[in-house]
Enzyme design. Structure first.
Site, PDB file in Angstrom:
ATOM      1  N   GLY A   1       0.853  -1.203   0.000  1.00 55.64           N
ATOM      2  CA  GLY A   1       0.000   0.000   0.000  1.00 55.64           C
ATOM      3  C   GLY A   1       0.877   1.236   0.000  1.00 55.64           C
ATOM      4  O   GLY A   1       0.489   2.280   0.527  1.00 55.64           O
TER       5      GLY A   1
ATOM      6  N   ASP B   1      -2.432   0.061  17.333  1.00 59.82           N
ATOM      7  CA  ASP B   1      -3.462   1.008  17.753  1.00 59.82           C
ATOM      8  C   ASP B   1      -2.680   2.296  17.970  1.00 59.82           C
ATOM      9  O   ASP B   1      -1.918   2.416  18.941  1.00 59.82           O
ATOM     10  CB  ASP B   1      -4.108   0.557  19.071  1.00 59.82           C
ATOM     11  CG  ASP B   1      -5.231   1.499  19.486  1.00 59.82           C
ATOM     12  OD1 ASP B   1      -5.051   2.725  19.390  1.00 59.82           O
ATOM     13  OD2 ASP B   1      -6.292   1.013  19.906  1.00 59.82           O
ATOM     14  N   HIS B   2      -2.838   3.267  17.068  1.00 59.42           N
ATOM     15  CA  HIS B   2      -1.902   4.399  17.121  1.00 59.42           C
ATOM     16  C   HIS B   2      -2.051   5.219  18.403  1.00 59.42           C
ATOM     17  O   HIS B   2      -1.146   5.946  18.778  1.00 59.42           O
ATOM     18  CB  HIS B   2      -1.996   5.270  15.865  1.00 59.42           C
ATOM     19  CG  HIS B   2      -3.147   6.234  15.857  1.00 59.42           C
ATOM     20  ND1 HIS B   2      -4.415   5.860  15.532  1.00 59.42           N
ATOM     21  CD2 HIS B   2      -3.204   7.557  16.131  1.00 59.42           C
ATOM     22  CE1 HIS B   2      -5.207   6.920  15.603  1.00 59.42           C
ATOM     23  NE2 HIS B   2      -4.508   7.971  15.964  1.00 59.42           N
TER      24      HIS B   2
ATOM     25  N   LYS C   1     -17.342  12.797  16.189  1.00 52.76           N
ATOM     26  CA  LYS C   1     -16.817  13.674  15.139  1.00 52.76           C
ATOM     27  C   LYS C   1     -17.636  14.952  15.148  1.00 52.76           C
ATOM     28  O   LYS C   1     -18.768  14.969  15.610  1.00 52.76           O
ATOM     29  CB  LYS C   1     -16.927  12.987  13.785  1.00 52.76           C
ATOM     30  CG  LYS C   1     -16.019  11.775  13.688  1.00 52.76           C
ATOM     31  CD  LYS C   1     -15.653  11.470  12.254  1.00 52.76           C
ATOM     32  CE  LYS C   1     -14.707  10.286  12.155  1.00 52.76           C
ATOM     33  NZ  LYS C   1     -13.300  10.606  12.418  1.00 52.76           N
TER      34      LYS C   1
ATOM     35  N   HIS D   1      -9.399   2.492  20.473  1.00 51.71           N
ATOM     36  CA  HIS D   1      -8.698   3.541  21.223  1.00 51.71           C
ATOM     37  C   HIS D   1      -9.319   3.787  22.607  1.00 51.71           C
ATOM     38  O   HIS D   1      -8.612   3.916  23.602  1.00 51.71           O
ATOM     39  CB  HIS D   1      -8.728   4.864  20.460  1.00 51.71           C
ATOM     40  CG  HIS D   1      -8.289   4.755  19.023  1.00 51.71           C
ATOM     41  ND1 HIS D   1      -7.292   3.912  18.619  1.00 51.71           N
ATOM     42  CD2 HIS D   1      -8.721   5.388  17.905  1.00 51.71           C
ATOM     43  CE1 HIS D   1      -7.129   4.038  17.304  1.00 51.71           C
ATOM     44  NE2 HIS D   1      -7.992   4.924  16.848  1.00 51.71           N
TER      45      HIS D   1
HETATM   46  C1  BG6 Z   1      -8.478   6.768  13.681  1.00 54.69           C
HETATM   47  C2  BG6 Z   1      -9.899   6.804  13.212  1.00 54.69           C
HETATM   48  O1  BG6 Z   1      -8.173   5.520  14.233  1.00 54.69           O
HETATM   49  O2  BG6 Z   1      -8.286   7.768  14.669  1.00 54.69           O
HETATM   50  C3  BG6 Z   1     -10.283   8.171  12.685  1.00 54.69           C
HETATM   51  O3  BG6 Z   1     -10.079   5.846  12.176  1.00 54.69           O
HETATM   52  C4  BG6 Z   1      -9.948   9.234  13.713  1.00 54.69           C
HETATM   53  O4  BG6 Z   1     -11.649   8.217  12.345  1.00 54.69           O
HETATM   54  C5  BG6 Z   1      -8.528   9.083  14.199  1.00 54.69           C
HETATM   55  O5  BG6 Z   1     -10.123  10.483  13.085  1.00 54.69           O
HETATM   56  C6  BG6 Z   1      -8.240  10.029  15.355  1.00 54.69           C
HETATM   57  O6  BG6 Z   1      -6.882   9.971  15.648  1.00 54.69           O
HETATM   58  P1  BG6 Z   1      -6.134  11.212  16.306  1.00 54.69           P
HETATM   59  O7  BG6 Z   1      -4.739  10.715  16.523  1.00 54.69           O
HETATM   60  O8  BG6 Z   1      -6.224  12.345  15.336  1.00 54.69           O
HETATM   61  O9  BG6 Z   1      -6.866  11.507  17.580  1.00 54.69           O
END
Ligand code: BG6
Length: 514
Positions: free
Chosen positions: A29, A200-201, A363, A263
């Protein structure tokens, strides 16, 4: 409220910084959004900080036909946008480590070519056969890629583990319990759990990691981190952005799958878990899973008192007019997809019995802010007549996850003046002010950990499954009995639908305004 500035004399400190060993990073990707918005800039940042071994290369792999040179130009364009202040030669030097292979992910031929390229490149860059495969593709392509990597022998590690093969996958990890179990079976057919890095960022964010340091590297908080002292906890992840260009994904997902299952529950687990015996990947993940297993299932016959789903309508977000969710490009005109969820979560164990955790995420809310607010109990008796205990504001400890990363604690103090003159004061620690430089990007930390082989910040399969086990019945109930938990609406720029306020009012509490 007044801010107390921290003393700048932080003593000592311990920083365990490791540099990655030799490694090839194969990005499936590579012409896509994730690769250019997050992965390449983060790898470059590691490179600049000297945290990448000199023996590394990136092999971009995608359908778009490109030569190595065209890919390198694209990489430099990405870096110019992301790091405009970095001298060009550094960007040029980094791009020399980037190569490209195009092909169809479903075609065996791609993987045969990939094996051959890896042999050549490993020898050119002396990467010792260490391979990190990053699946930055839409999730419906995970399965063919994993199967092909397996059948070409590319997922096999050497017997003596002298070199490694790791696979990184991004959320969404399944769309319900059944699909995530199927994905896990598929992964485990060709990989062992220690080779799988489920990202999971949120776990890469400094302030999320700090939850563990804050709780377990200080002796004074843990004794009061219980139902005896804590009244309730609120976790908020609010975004101002709408669905943007992601309707095709979001219409299938919705907020419960997109933010809550992952998250939000990760943050909850970090705040509520028991202390692990060591900062070792499996010990930390064992405790998280144990905690997640103690979350009380949502009562399906009374869902609307526990979980509220909402969808944004037009409104003003920070002064800008924005449309209804239903008018966003790619969204069905009768879509019932939720862009907001608020939930009351109870944890059935000794530590947390009776302490509600209120979680909300949405959102197009009023501000972009993520925080965890721990509200302590009121004083048991007030000696400051005529003020009653309830009139003395409780202490609130806030872990500010973003954008103003830090920690604050609200306390009551005497205000200069008459005998009984009280005010709330926030002791604020702001990371940026204290540590100066910009915080590392979440992906930077996570990518480095993948190369170092540290899985602490990654989901283990049992953790993912337990969170899906919690949310899948809710998703099913929304489908089969929508009248029991109807979709509600909120104007963009608000803090969610009125029904989410009722969740707390019902318990004589209210949401904090972050
Ligand atoms: C992602 C979601 O995992 O996290 C998005 O898919 C969301 O929809 C995003 O906008 C939010 O991440 P952060 O780091 O900007 O809070």
């Amino acid at each position: 409220m007044t801010d107390i500035k921290p003393q700048a004399n932080m003593q000592g400190g311990f920083c365990n910084v490791n540099k990655s060993g030799p490694c090839a990073v194969v990005i499936f990707g590579a012409s896509g959004d994730l690769a250019h918005r997050k992965l390449i800039p983060s790898l470059f940042s590691l490179f600049q900080k000297g945290l990448l071994s000199e023996n590394f290369y990136i092999l971009g792999c995608a359908r778009s036909p490109m030569t190595d040179e065209t890919f390198q130009i694209k990489v430099r364009d990405t870096l110019k946008k992301d790091s405009p202040d970095v001298p060009y030669p550094k960007q040029e030097e980094f791009s020399q480590h980037c190569t490209y292979l195009s092909g169809d992910y479903h075609d065996t031929n791609l993987y045969t070519l990939l094996s051959e390229r890896l042999i050549q490149l490993d020898s050119r860059y002396s990467t010792d056969g260490n391979h990190l495969f990053y699946l930055a593709t839409p999730p419906n392509i995970y399965s063919p890629i994993i199967q092909h990597l397996g059948s070409t022998g590319l997922t096999k590690e050497s017997e003596d583990r002298s070199s490694f093969v790791r696979v990184v996958i991004e959320k969404p990890l399944g769309s319900d319990l059944e699909s995530v179990m199927a994905l896990d079976r598929e992964l485990h057919r060709v990989l062992r759990e220690h080779q799988i890095y489920r990202i999971d960022h949120y776990l890469g964010k400094e302030t999320v990691q700090n939850i563990l340091m804050f709780r377990f590297a200080n002796a004074i908080f843990e004794p009061i981190w219980t139902r005896q002292y804590i009244d309730h906890i609120q976790i908020t992840v609010a975004e101002t952005l709408g669905v943007e260009y992601r309707a095709s994904y979001y219409e299938q997902a919705g907020l419960l799958r997109d933010m809550f299952q992952n998250h939000m529950l990760q943050m909850l687990a970090l705040v509520a878990m028991e202390p692990p015996a060591s900062f070792d990947a499996d010990r930390v993940r064992d405790e998280k899973v144990k905690l997640l297993r103690t979350i009380r299932p949502f009562p399906l016959n009374d869902l609307s008192h526990w979980i509220v789903r909402g969808q944004y309508q037009k409104g003003l977000v920070q002064g800008v007019e924005v449309p209804d969710y239903l008018q966003e490009p790619g969204v069905a005109s009768d879509s019932m997809v939720e862009t907001f969820v608020a939930a009351k979560v109870m944890i059935d164990n000794w530590r947390w019995q009776g302490v509600p955790f209120y979680l909300r995420s949405g959102k197009r809310l009023a501000r972009r802010v993520s925080e965890i607010a721990i509200t302590f109990k009121n004083v048991p008796h007030s000696m400051f007549a005529p003020l009653s205990p309830r009139e003395l504001a409780p202490n609130v400890l806030v872990l500010h996850v973003q954008p103003e990363e830090g920690i604050s604690l609200t306390i009551q103090v005497k205000k200069p003046g008459p005998k009984v003159c009280l005010t709330s004061l926030a002791m604020d620690l702001n990371y940026q002010e204290i540590f100066g430089s910009e915080l590392p990007k979440a992906y930077e930390r996570l990518l480095l950990d993948c190369m170092l082989g540290d899985q602490t910040l990654f989901w283990r399969h049992d953790g993912v499954e337990v969170t899906w086990a919690l949310v899948t019945p809710v998703l099913q109930a929304w489908q089969t009995e929508p009248e029991n938990c109807p979709l509600t609406y909120y104007p963009s720029g608000a803090w969610g639908p009125a029904e989410s306020t009722d969740l707390l009012v019902h318990d004589c509490r209210q949401w904090r305004t972050p």
